[in-house]
Design a protein around this motif. Structure first.
Motif, short mmCIF file in Angstrom:
data_model
loop_
_atom_site.label_atom_id
_atom_site.label_comp_id
_atom_site.label_asym_id
_atom_site.label_seq_id
_atom_site.Cartn_x
_atom_site.Cartn_y
_atom_site.Cartn_z
N ARG A 258 28.61 43.99 49.99
CA ARG A 258 28.90 44.38 48.64
C ARG A 258 30.24 45.06 48.33
NH1 ARG A 258 24.66 43.31 45.05
NH2 ARG A 258 22.44 43.46 46.34
N LEU A 259 30.86 45.81 48.96
CA LEU A 259 32.22 46.25 48.97
C LEU A 259 33.22 45.22 48.71
CD1 LEU A 259 33.88 48.81 48.30
CD2 LEU A 259 34.17 48.77 51.15
N ILE A 260 33.06 44.28 49.54
CA ILE A 260 34.18 43.21 49.44
C ILE A 260 34.15 42.29 48.23
CG2 ILE A 260 34.73 41.10 50.72
CD1 ILE A 260 34.08 42.05 53.37
N GLU A 261 32.75 41.93 47.88
CA GLU A 261 32.44 41.22 46.67
C GLU A 261 32.62 42.22 45.33
OE1 GLU A 261 28.56 39.50 44.36
OE2 GLU A 261 28.34 40.72 46.34
N SER A 262 32.33 43.51 45.49
CA SER A 262 32.91 44.17 44.31
C SER A 262 34.68 43.92 43.99
CB SER A 262 32.43 45.75 44.16
OG SER A 262 32.97 46.32 45.36
N GLU A 263 35.36 44.53 45.34
CA GLU A 263 36.68 44.36 45.17
C GLU A 263 37.15 42.92 44.49
OE1 GLU A 263 37.81 45.23 49.39
OE2 GLU A 263 37.62 47.22 48.91
N LYS A 264 36.43 41.79 44.87
CA LYS A 264 36.93 40.64 44.26
C LYS A 264 36.66 40.67 42.95
CE LYS A 264 35.74 37.69 48.34
NZ LYS A 264 34.81 36.75 49.04
N TYR A 265 35.59 41.13 42.39
CA TYR A 265 35.11 41.13 40.90
C TYR A 265 36.28 42.00 40.30
CZ TYR A 265 30.87 38.45 41.29
OH TYR A 265 30.19 37.46 41.51
N GLN A 266 36.83 43.06 41.11
CA GLN A 266 37.70 44.07 40.49
C GLN A 266 38.97 43.58 40.14
OE1 GLN A 266 38.20 47.72 42.53
NE2 GLN A 266 39.21 48.75 40.87
N GLU A 267 39.44 42.54 41.22
CA GLU A 267 40.67 41.62 41.13
C GLU A 267 40.75 40.83 39.90
OE1 GLU A 267 43.52 38.81 43.64
OE2 GLU A 267 42.04 40.42 44.68
N ILE A 268 39.64 40.19 39.71
CA ILE A 268 39.54 39.08 38.76
C ILE A 268 39.56 39.70 37.41
CG2 ILE A 268 37.79 37.31 37.68
CD1 ILE A 268 36.90 36.78 40.58
N VAL A 269 38.66 40.85 37.19
CA VAL A 269 38.68 41.79 36.02
C VAL A 269 40.01 42.02 35.50
CG1 VAL A 269 37.81 43.86 34.86
CG2 VAL A 269 36.13 42.26 36.15
N GLY A 270 40.88 42.65 36.79
CA GLY A 270 42.23 43.21 36.47
C GLY A 270 43.13 42.02 35.86
N GLN A 271 43.02 40.97 36.37
CA GLN A 271 43.80 39.65 36.02
C GLN A 271 43.40 39.33 34.58
OE1 GLN A 271 42.97 36.71 38.87
NE2 GLN A 271 44.34 37.52 40.23
N LYS A 272 42.20 39.32 34.19
CA LYS A 272 41.89 38.93 32.86
C LYS A 272 42.15 39.90 31.84
CE LYS A 272 37.97 35.99 33.98
NZ LYS A 272 36.48 35.92 33.70
N LEU A 273 42.20 41.29 32.14
CA LEU A 273 42.46 42.38 31.35
C LEU A 273 44.24 42.24 31.28
CD1 LEU A 273 40.53 45.30 32.50
CD2 LEU A 273 40.26 44.09 30.13
#
Length: 68
Positions: free
Chosen positions: A7-22
């Motif tokens: 779950r931690l690895i998955e959340s880090e991927k989402y965090q990176e995607i969100v950062g790029q979109k922002l």
């Protein structure tokens, strides 16, 4: 609360995607959107003539107000 490793690895991927979109969103919002708008008889503005960073603008405004 501790996340499971997967779950931690998955959340880090989402965090990176969100950062790029922002980051892209910020570029659009804070960018020069008028470059897409070209009405007839429009005179482009010399952006080097303007500074919105504070002290220089404040001094300019005070000078303008004192002349009126």
């Amino acid at each position: 609360m501790q996340l499971e490793e997967d779950r931690l690895i998955e959340s880090e991927k989402y965090q990176e995607i969100v950062g790029q979109k922002l980051e892209l969103s910020d570029k659009v919002v804070n960018g020069d959107l008028l470059r897409f708008h070209n009405p007839e008889n429009f005179t482009p503005v010399d952006r080097s003539q303007y500074n919105y960073n504070g002290s220089e603008d404040d001094a300019f405004l005070e000078e303008e107000q004192s002349e009126q």
